[in-house]
Motif scaffolding. Sequence first.
Motif, PDB file in Angstrom:
ATOM      1  N   ALA A   1     -27.765  35.455   7.752  1.00 51.10           N
ATOM      2  CA  ALA A   1     -28.762  34.467   8.182  1.00 51.10           C
ATOM      3  C   ALA A   1     -28.553  33.174   7.422  1.00 51.10           C
ATOM      4  CB  ALA A   1     -30.164  34.999   7.954  1.00 51.10           C
TER       5      ALA A   1
ATOM      6  N   SER B   1     -28.016  35.044  12.390  1.00 48.85           N
ATOM      7  CA  SER B   1     -28.821  33.936  12.877  1.00 48.85           C
ATOM      8  C   SER B   1     -28.509  32.640  12.143  1.00 48.85           C
ATOM      9  CB  SER B   1     -30.309  34.265  12.815  1.00 48.85           C
ATOM     10  OG  SER B   1     -30.807  34.055  11.529  1.00 48.85           O
TER      11      SER B   1
ATOM     12  N   LYS C   1     -30.268  28.796  11.850  1.00 47.45           N
ATOM     13  CA  LYS C   1     -31.428  27.980  12.222  1.00 47.45           C
ATOM     14  C   LYS C   1     -31.382  26.653  11.481  1.00 47.45           C
ATOM     15  CE  LYS C   1     -34.234  31.834  13.624  1.00 47.45           C
ATOM     16  NZ  LYS C   1     -35.415  32.660  13.470  1.00 47.45           N
TER      17      LYS C   1
ATOM     18  N   VAL D   1     -28.286  34.736  17.163  1.00 50.00           N
ATOM     19  CA  VAL D   1     -29.379  33.792  17.421  1.00 50.00           C
ATOM     20  C   VAL D   1     -29.038  32.426  16.829  1.00 50.00           C
ATOM     21  CG1 VAL D   1     -31.788  33.247  16.829  1.00 50.00           C
ATOM     22  CG2 VAL D   1     -31.160  35.593  17.425  1.00 50.00           C
TER      23      VAL D   1
END
Lengths: 251, 428
Positions: free
Chosen positions: B217, B245, B247, B272
């Motif tokens: 992440a 992921s 972000k 993601v």
Amino acid sequence: MLEIKNLHVKLEEEDKQILKGVDLTVEAGKVHAIMGPNGSGKSTLSYVLSGRDGYEVTEGAATLEGEDILELEPEERAAAGLFLAFQYPIEIPGVGNMTFLRTAVNAQRKARGQEEMSAAEFLKEIRAKAKTLQIDPEMLKRPVNVGFSGGEKKRNEILQMAMLEPKMCILDETDSGLDVDAMKLVSDGVNALRDAGRAFLVITHYQRLLDHIKPDVVHIMADGRIVKSGGPELALQVETEGYGDLLKETV
Amino acid sequence: MAVPQAKRDALDARLAGLTLPAGGAWSTTARNDALARLQEMGLPHRRDEYWKYTDPAGFVAPSASAAALFDPQEVPVFSEIDRVRVVFVDGVFDPDESDDLSLAGVEIVRLAEAQRADLHWARELYGVLEARGQDPVQRPLAALNTAYATDGLLIRVTARADKAVSLVYHHKSETSDAILHHCIKVEEGADLTVLEKGPAAARFNKVMEVDVANGGAFHHVRVQGRDHERRAATHIFARVAAEASFKSFTLTMNGVMTRNDAVIELIGDDAVAHVAGACLGDGDFHHDDTVFVTHDAERCESRQVFKKVLRNGAVGVFQGKILVKEGAQKTDGYQISQSLLLDDDSQFLAKPELEIYADDVACSHGSTSGAIDEEGLFYLRSRGIPEGPATDLMVLAFLAEAIDEIENEDIAADIVSRLEQWLSRRRG
């Protein structure tokens, strides 16, 4: 408390007169109701008093405790003690209900030269008031009116009223879209706020709200004027006979 | 395809003032390869389709236009966040202002020092994602960066980092021209937050390559500096593996010219990627978000959320694309770009694109431009909130969807407080 004299109002955008000489005096501690057929100018009156754009006052005056309110900005009217419970409360995505109300409470306090309410104090008070209105604490965290049911929106209006403690409360068709239970809840909320220093102007189509919020004076509005005033029995007369005969009498 | 003479001339003029940094085997190779890519492309020009809405002249000019220094006079953003600070002043590492570059589970090496060492993971990353990102759209400024970056950080994460790595970019010279390049390798199951802030230089060219391995992440929160005259062209190249992921959120307030490119590839199933931006432009302000998300695996999710508040002639641009490759079934792609125009002088230009080669996907996109909702404003004012603060509340409400993309609540609150300060200052 609220004194309206010979108020004439037209739409700003078109040459259409909506209010044609409204005279109305609401005394402190009293509940006045305005009833009237569609298009009689009831909602316009509430909007003009609260300072919404789009209307032009062509004649007359409105004062709150002797102060001319028609020249004031909407926020100044609110700080002076005026509150309008909207017929259709506005949804504001992204603004938390709690943030909104705390900002409003403190903006009014600031305008009146009072100290701001602390976060803890505010939280305590809003929780207690929400509870009596059976408002779920989760609703306080959600964006203002977004995803609220019709009944929740109206209860939220009354919660705002309870938190802002205005002197002059105008309720614009607060009963519309409410079932019997919700109407009782909203009415109880309003009744709990009744006191000697506060006045109410309740705008409604139907007598049934007035079973719960008992008015001292009932006015009938038609074609931009108050055409008849009387006691609570006037509302019952509307309920049984409709507006037709009443309006004929006044011609 | 031959490069037009004008582009070739512009490139020659730009490169005349630059020298390839000295380095060891892998970095020299990477830089030479990037230079070769650049020579083939030439520098971007206004006539290029990808630069239709943003004039790259300021980015490609031989030297940086001067940008006055600006003291925001406020508590700096991220002050309350636990982080390892790495400070660059006009693109030059500042060891005195920086913290010790040590963090459990995280290897942090400066590019300027690492290029002589044989860091296999850096070799496999530096310029690699940038090169992948050159197709199907050319990104010459990124190739220029790979070739000429003077410094940057190479970060490898092998565990869940308990602090953020915070890149702080000060701008202290009016004519500084900085090129920094960062590489971040998030290994399997590892987790890192990178914070970036500051104007960096009069002109800033920055590339960040992020490779997130299975189950990893990566969180990125960036606040671009408020210096009014600064220019920035930045690229993020990300590759996201299975169940990993990525972000990223960017807040931009001020800056005469900003172009932020994000090029993201979802290469493993269930990956993601969220990329979001909030910007506030007042006056001489041009802000361009250009995003390219490629779905190349099954059940991946991507979100693009961009919100721009513009006034006094500010210009906002959004070019966002979702490319769903053949076989990328069950793709969930979302894209929204919206502007709030506070007056009639401001402008928002949006080019949302979907290109889909799989038949079982859900992709949605939307783009809107609008003014403040007068009904909402009246409602707030009728409750006693004056027009200025009521407008601010409406602006914050408009930006909320982008800010909601920040997972860390403390950081999100910090960003909101930045916005509130900016708004109340602008009200005067």
